[in-house]
Design an enzyme around this catalytic site. Structure first.
Site, PDB file in Angstrom:
ATOM      1  N   ASP A 187      -7.893  -5.434   8.457  1.00 28.38           N
ATOM      2  CA  ASP A 187      -7.552  -4.247   7.647  1.00 28.38           C
ATOM      3  C   ASP A 187      -7.424  -4.442   6.150  1.00 28.38           C
ATOM      4  OD1 ASP A 187      -7.355  -3.148  10.108  1.00 28.38           O
ATOM      5  OD2 ASP A 187      -5.196  -2.857  10.068  1.00 28.38           O
ATOM      6  N   GLU A 201       0.822  -1.215   0.000  1.00 34.04           N
ATOM      7  CA  GLU A 201       0.000   0.000   0.000  1.00 34.04           C
ATOM      8  C   GLU A 201       0.855   1.264   0.000  1.00 34.04           C
ATOM      9  OE1 GLU A 201      -3.632  -1.821   2.683  1.00 34.04           O
ATOM     10  OE2 GLU A 201      -1.819  -1.138   3.664  1.00 34.04           O
TER      11      GLU A 201
END
Ligand SMILES: NC(=O)c1ccc[n+]([C@@H]2O[C@H](COP(=O)([O-])OP(=O)(O)OC[C@H]3O[C@@H](n4cnc5c(N)ncnc54)[C@H](O)[C@@H]3O)[C@@H](O)[C@H]2O)c1
Length: 349
Positions: free
Chosen positions: A236, A65
Site C-alpha cells: 500500500d 496519511e
C-alpha cells in the site's frame, strides 16, 4: 472561575477503551457483519462522494496519511500512519484516529480512535469484495501475514462468507502462534503453516497482509492456481507491493479508487493501461465481477476514505443510547461568535 463550555463545545469522543467495550457489547461478528453492509451501502452510492487519493507524507521510516471524503451532508477524515519497522520497537505498524463533521456548519459530530476501527473496517471491506468476487461456496482461506490485522480478517471472512478453515503463515513464527491462540475459540479450523506455498494449498481465498518496506514477493505466479480470489491488502505505498507481477497479468483486478491504487497498489508494477475495475461498478451492475470458476480475481485493496466514512458513521449510530463515549470540550464556542478573545479573557477572571 472560567465560564463553562456551551453545549455546542462538546464533541463525543470514542476512546480505545470505549471502542473495545462497544465491540464486545454488540459482539465482534455482529459488528463485522453490519460494518460490511455499511461499507457496501456507501459503495453503492459512490457518485455521491468527494474522492481524491489520500495525502501522504513519506519518510525513510514510513508514511503518515490524511484521508478525507464527504457525501455532501457528512464530512470525515482519518489520520493514519504506516511504519513497518514499528513492531520491532513495540509499536503498532498502523495507528489511526478520525473525525465526523456536519457539512452544514463544519462542527464535529464525533472524534474516535481508529486503530481498532481500521482493522474492523479493513476486514469488512475485504469481506464485502469477497462476497461478490470469491468462488461460490468458499470454505478455506489462507492468511499470509499474521500481524495486527489477521484475526479481524479471518473473523470477517467467517461471518460474511462462511469460511471454515484458515491457513496461517508469517515469516515470524511468533506472529502465527499469537494468531492461533487468538482464534482458538473462534469456531474456525486453524492450520499453522511453515511456508506460504503450504498455506495457500486448497485455499479459495488468499489474503496477503504483510508489512515490508520493499517490493516484496509474498506470492509468486506458480503458487496461484485457477479460480482463487486474492485479497491483497498489505504493501500500500509507492515502492511496496506483495505479489509478483505475473500474477497480475493472469488476474482480473478490482480496486477501490483507481487514481489512488495506481500510486499505491499492486498495480503500480503494471503499465498505466493495465485494465482494472473499480469495485463499486460491480455493485452497480456497470461491470462484471467473477464470470468464470477458473478465473483469478484480485482485490488490490489499499484502503480508501469512504470505508472510514462508513465505519465512523456506523459507530456514531451505534453510540446512540449507550455510554461508550465521553463528551470532550473540543470546540471554542463563545456566546457572541465574534468574541473569541473575550472568552479567553473571561477564562482568566
Ligand atoms: N488495505 C487496507 O485497507 C489496509 C488496512 C490496514 C493495514 N493495511 C496494510 O496491511 C499491512 C499489515 O498491517 P498490520 O497492521 O497487520 O501489520 P503488522 O506489522 O502488525 O503485521 C505484518 C506481518 O507481516 C509479516 N510479514 C512481513 N513480511 C512477510 C513475508 N514476506 N511473508 C509473510 N509474512 C510477512 C510480519 O512478520 C508481521 O507479522 C501493512 O502494510 C498495512 O499498511 C492495509
Amino acid at each position: 472561575m472560567p465560564p463553562s463550555p456551551s453545549p455546542l463545545a462538546y464533541v463525543p469522543f470514542v476512546s480505545v477503551e470505549n471502542m473495545m467495550r462497544l465491540v464486545h457489547h454488540f459482539g465482534i461478528e455482529t459488528v463485522l457483519g453490519e460494518l460490511t453492509d455499511a461499507v457496501e451501502a456507501d459503495f453503492r452510492r459512490w457518485d455521491r462522494f468527494e474522492k481524491s487519493p489520500r495525502l501522504a507524507s513519506h519518510s525513510a521510516e514510513g508514511v503518515i496519511e490524511l484521508m478525507p471524503t464527504s457525501d455532501g451532508e457528512i464530512y470525515s477524515f482519518k489520520y493514519v500512519n504506516g511504519h513497518p519497522s514499528n513492531t520491532a520497537k513495540g509499536l503498532q505498524t498502523v495507528a489511526a484516529f478520525g473525525l465526523l463533521a456536519k457539512v452544514e456548519n463544519g462542527y464535529p459530530l464525533m472524534l474516535a480512535e481508529m486503530t481498532m476501527l481500521t482493522a474492523l473496517r479493513t476486514a469488512a471491506t475485504s469481506a464485502m469484495a469477497a462476497r461478490h468476487l470469491a468462488p461460490r461456496g468458499a470454505k478455506v482461506m489462507a492468511m499470509i501475514g499474521n500481524g495486527a490485522q489477521a484475526e479481524f480478517q479471518a473473523l470477517a471472512m467467517k461471518t460474511v462468507i462462511g469460511i471454515e478453515e484458515v491457513r496461517l503463515f508469517d515469516i515470524d513464527p511468533k506472529a502465527t502462534e499469537k494468531t492461533v491462540r487468538n482464534l482458538a475459540d473462534s469456531g474456525l479450523r486453524i492450520v499453522a503453516c511453515g511456508n506460504a506455498e503450504y498455506a495457500i494449498e486448497g485455499a479459495d481465498i488468499v489474503t496477503t497482509c504483510t508489512a515490508d518496506k520493499a517490493y516484496a514477493t509474498i506470492l509468486t505466479d506458480n503458487m496461484v492456481g485457477a479460480g482463487v480470489h486474492i485479497n491483497a491488502i498489505g504493501g500500500d505505498c509507492p515502492g511496496k507491493t506483495e505479489l509478483h507481477r505475473d500474477i497480475l497479468a493472469r488476474s482480473t483486478t478490482f480496486v477501490e479508487f483507481e487514481p489512488q491504487t495506481r500510486i499505491e497498489g499492486e498495480i503500480q508494477q503494471m503499465a498505466a493501461d493495465y485494465p482494472v475495475t473499480e469495485f463499486w461498478q460491480v455493485l452497480s451492475g456497470d461491470a462484471e465481477g467473477r464470470t468464470d470458476a477458473r478465473q483469478i480475481t484480485l482485490f488490490d485493496s489499499v484502503g480508501f476514505a469512504i470505508e472510514d466514512f462508513s465505519a465512523l458513521r456506523y459507530i456514531h449510530a451505534k453510540l446512540q443510547g449507550t455510554e461508550f463515549f465521553q463528551q470532550i470540550d473540543m470546540l471554542a464556542d463563545p456566546d457572541d461568535p465574534r468574541d473569541l478573545f473575550g472568552m479567553l479573557q473571561r477564562a482568566n477572571a
